[in-house]
Design a protein around this motif. Structure first.
Motif, PDB file in Angstrom:
ATOM      1  N   LYS A 325       0.828  -1.205   0.000  1.00 19.48           N
ATOM      2  CA  LYS A 325       0.000   0.000   0.000  1.00 19.48           C
ATOM      3  C   LYS A 325       0.866   1.260   0.000  1.00 19.48           C
ATOM      4  N   VAL A 326       1.948   1.230   0.762  1.00 21.80           N
ATOM      5  CA  VAL A 326       2.848   2.380   0.807  1.00 21.80           C
ATOM      6  C   VAL A 326       3.490   2.624  -0.556  1.00 21.80           C
ATOM      7  N   LYS A 327       3.872   1.540  -1.229  1.00 23.09           N
ATOM      8  CA  LYS A 327       4.566   1.644  -2.518  1.00 23.09           C
ATOM      9  C   LYS A 327       3.616   1.674  -3.714  1.00 23.09           C
ATOM     10  N   ASN A 328       2.308   1.685  -3.417  1.00 23.98           N
ATOM     11  CA  ASN A 328       1.295   1.783  -4.477  1.00 23.98           C
ATOM     12  C   ASN A 328       1.330   0.596  -5.436  1.00 23.98           C
ATOM     13  N   TRP A 329       1.598  -0.598  -4.902  1.00 19.66           N
ATOM     14  CA  TRP A 329       1.484  -1.801  -5.694  1.00 19.66           C
ATOM     15  C   TRP A 329       0.003  -2.105  -5.919  1.00 19.66           C
ATOM     16  N   SER A 330      -0.283  -2.967  -6.859  1.00 23.14           N
ATOM     17  CA  SER A 330      -1.671  -3.310  -7.171  1.00 23.14           C
ATOM     18  C   SER A 330      -2.128  -4.508  -6.342  1.00 23.14           C
ATOM     19  N   PHE A 331      -3.395  -4.468  -5.926  1.00 24.29           N
ATOM     20  CA  PHE A 331      -3.998  -5.566  -5.184  1.00 24.29           C
ATOM     21  C   PHE A 331      -5.242  -6.035  -5.929  1.00 24.29           C
ATOM     22  N   ALA A 332      -5.244  -7.309  -6.321  1.00 25.25           N
ATOM     23  CA  ALA A 332      -6.423  -7.893  -6.950  1.00 25.25           C
ATOM     24  C   ALA A 332      -7.331  -8.408  -5.843  1.00 25.25           C
ATOM     25  N   ASP A 333      -8.370  -7.659  -5.553  1.00 23.72           N
ATOM     26  CA  ASP A 333      -9.338  -8.020  -4.522  1.00 23.72           C
ATOM     27  C   ASP A 333     -10.297  -9.052  -5.116  1.00 23.72           C
ATOM     28  N   MET A 334     -10.223 -10.277  -4.619  1.00 23.27           N
ATOM     29  CA  MET A 334     -11.025 -11.355  -5.213  1.00 23.27           C
ATOM     30  C   MET A 334     -12.515 -11.030  -5.256  1.00 23.27           C
ATOM     31  N   LYS A 335     -13.004 -10.417  -4.191  1.00 21.28           N
ATOM     32  CA  LYS A 335     -14.442 -10.175  -4.078  1.00 21.28           C
ATOM     33  C   LYS A 335     -14.933  -9.125  -5.063  1.00 21.28           C
ATOM     34  N   THR A 336     -14.129  -8.085  -5.280  1.00 20.54           N
ATOM     35  CA  THR A 336     -14.586  -6.974  -6.117  1.00 20.54           C
ATOM     36  C   THR A 336     -13.977  -6.949  -7.516  1.00 20.54           C
ATOM     37  N   ASP A 337     -12.802  -7.533  -7.689  1.00 18.36           N
ATOM     38  CA  ASP A 337     -12.099  -7.433  -8.969  1.00 18.36           C
ATOM     39  C   ASP A 337     -12.326  -8.624  -9.889  1.00 18.36           C
ATOM     40  N   TRP A 338     -12.776  -9.756  -9.346  1.00 22.77           N
ATOM     41  CA  TRP A 338     -12.915 -10.961 -10.157  1.00 22.77           C
ATOM     42  C   TRP A 338     -14.374 -11.347 -10.342  1.00 22.77           C
ATOM     43  N   LYS A 339     -14.792 -11.502 -11.598  1.00 24.90           N
ATOM     44  CA  LYS A 339     -16.152 -11.955 -11.896  1.00 24.90           C
ATOM     45  C   LYS A 339     -16.345 -13.400 -11.467  1.00 24.90           C
ATOM     46  N   VAL A 340     -15.355 -14.232 -11.727  1.00 23.73           N
ATOM     47  CA  VAL A 340     -15.377 -15.641 -11.345  1.00 23.73           C
ATOM     48  C   VAL A 340     -14.047 -15.966 -10.671  1.00 23.73           C
ATOM     49  N   ILE A 341     -14.054 -17.037  -9.897  1.00 25.33           N
ATOM     50  CA  ILE A 341     -12.815 -17.486  -9.246  1.00 25.33           C
ATOM     51  C   ILE A 341     -12.203 -18.642 -10.031  1.00 25.33           C
ATOM     52  N   TYR A 342     -12.962 -19.709 -10.143  1.00 25.43           N
ATOM     53  CA  TYR A 342     -12.472 -20.921 -10.795  1.00 25.43           C
ATOM     54  C   TYR A 342     -13.035 -21.044 -12.218  1.00 25.43           C
ATOM     55  N   PRO A 343     -12.333 -21.750 -13.097  1.00 24.41           N
ATOM     56  CA  PRO A 343     -12.848 -21.937 -14.458  1.00 24.41           C
ATOM     57  C   PRO A 343     -14.213 -22.593 -14.441  1.00 24.41           C
ATOM     58  N   GLU A 344     -15.097 -22.098 -15.288  1.00 24.56           N
ATOM     59  CA  GLU A 344     -16.438 -22.664 -15.390  1.00 24.56           C
ATOM     60  C   GLU A 344     -16.429 -23.711 -16.513  1.00 24.56           C
ATOM     61  N   LYS A 345     -16.956 -24.878 -16.232  1.00 24.99           N
ATOM     62  CA  LYS A 345     -16.963 -25.967 -17.225  1.00 24.99           C
ATOM     63  C   LYS A 345     -17.985 -25.695 -18.319  1.00 24.99           C
TER      64      LYS A 345
END
Length: 345
Positions: A325-345
């Motif tokens: 956070k101090v160095k302004n790195w990126s964080f992929a927030d699973m709950k808000t940034d990802w439409k899906v988690i695992y591959p959908e069959k």
């Protein structure tokens, strides 16, 4: 005559369409040769259109554009990804530990003494509490009997059989199905832009090499991990490598930059991790003279996956959370940034 005129109109229209298509193809080729490839589809389709997705795409486009002052030559486009918790799940324990436990159970009929001998007794009784009480030495014994005393070919076969059949105790899916669709897309996007993508993980190198190409499209020779000792056996004209129980190298924390220098030989420009075990790898990447990108996968989705960070015994993210956070790195927030988690069959 009327039919001939209509046919002529059709032919002219077809010719016009073909000419237009040829022109568009030529424009696309010209743009690609100029260092500005055209994006025809969303390369990160499983990501929501949030800041982190936009930042990733903007970075990759920038450093692969030959006209940009931040252009990175192909030979220097090195990307490194942690595995556990970054490319696939890691709860409630690292999946390689589940493999080791299953291997001990498979070997148990050959060792009746294990019924009364720790740490094997705890494994056979499915008593994880007692197993954890055995500490580091107990876990090393488990790894020793399940990962050594065999050739690399035999070990690879064991891993392949397990990864194709074993199921996670909570998710009830094959372990190889618990990989992250958004990260698969990111790996592919980097590869399409001529990045050479490596896995740099604390997990066992031989364990990962058995299945990473199938799961992620990352070949086995681009996997860096922890290693056990080994010896060469000529075996009467049938050479083999035999795995030994002693730890040769622990590819975690400070070990990751050392392994990158030792096995890759170039400092990365893109790094992704999820825990404090990846912090030094991200720091090393951030010191590159080229424009670089540091990404942390943040486990925030208790419904679709798990939610954990600072206090988790597995995948602990504490110092990295603060420093990122101090160095302004990126964080992929699973709950808000990802439409899906695992591959959908």
């Amino acid at each position: 005559m009327k039919n001939i005129k209509n046919l002529s109109k059709v032919l002219v229209s077809c010719a016009a369409l073909l000419l237009l298509a040829a022109c568009r193809k030529e424009q696309a080729q010209s743009a690609s040769q100029a260092g500005t490839p055209i994006e025809r589809t969303d390369p990160l389709a499983s990501w929501n259109d949030t800041k982190v997705k936009k930042d990733i795409i903007a970075y990759i486009k920038d450093v692969t554009d030959s006209k940009s002052p931040n252009f990175i030559p192909v030979q220097d486009r090195i990307a490194v990804f942690d595995n556990d918790g970054t490319l696939w799940s890691e709860q409630p324990f690292y999946f390689q530990l589940f493999f080791a436990l299953d291997q001990v159970k498979a070997l148990a009929p050959q060792h009746p003494e294990w019924k009364n001998k720790q740490p094997f007794k705890a494994v056979l009784e499915n008593n994880m509490g007692d197993l954890m009480k055995q500490g580091k030495n107990g876990l090393l014994q488990i790894v020793g009997v399940s990962h050594s005393g065999m050739t690399t070919e035999e070990f690879n076969s064991n891993v392949r059989k397990w990864i194709d059949s074993a199921r996670h105790p909570v998710k009830k899916k094959l372990y190889k199905e618990l990989i992250y669709q958004p990260m698969l897309e990111l790996v592919k996007y980097l590869q399409d832009r001529e990045f050479k993508v490596f896995i740099v993980s604390g997990g066992g190198i031989d364990f990962m090499r058995a299945w990473t190409e199938e799961a992620y499209g990352i070949p086995s020779y681009q996997v860096v991990g922890s290693t056990l000792q080994a010896r060469y056996d000529y075996n009467n004209g049938k050479p083999s490598i035999v795995k030994l129980p002693g730890l040769d190298f622990n590819d975690d924390r400070e070990g990751k930059p050392v392994a990158i220098e030792k096995y890759i030989g170039k400092k990365p420009v893109f790094a992704a991790g999820n825990s404090d075990g990846d912090l030094q790898m991200l720091q090393w990447t951030a010191s590159n003279k080229y424009k670089n990108f540091e990404l942390y996968v943040h486990h925030t989705d208790s419904v679709r996956e798990w939610a954990y960070d600072r206090k988790s015994p597995v995948g602990n993210l504490d110092k990295g959370l603060d420093e990122g956070k101090v160095k302004n790195w990126s964080f992929a927030d699973m709950k808000t940034d990802w439409k899906v988690i695992y591959p959908e069959k």
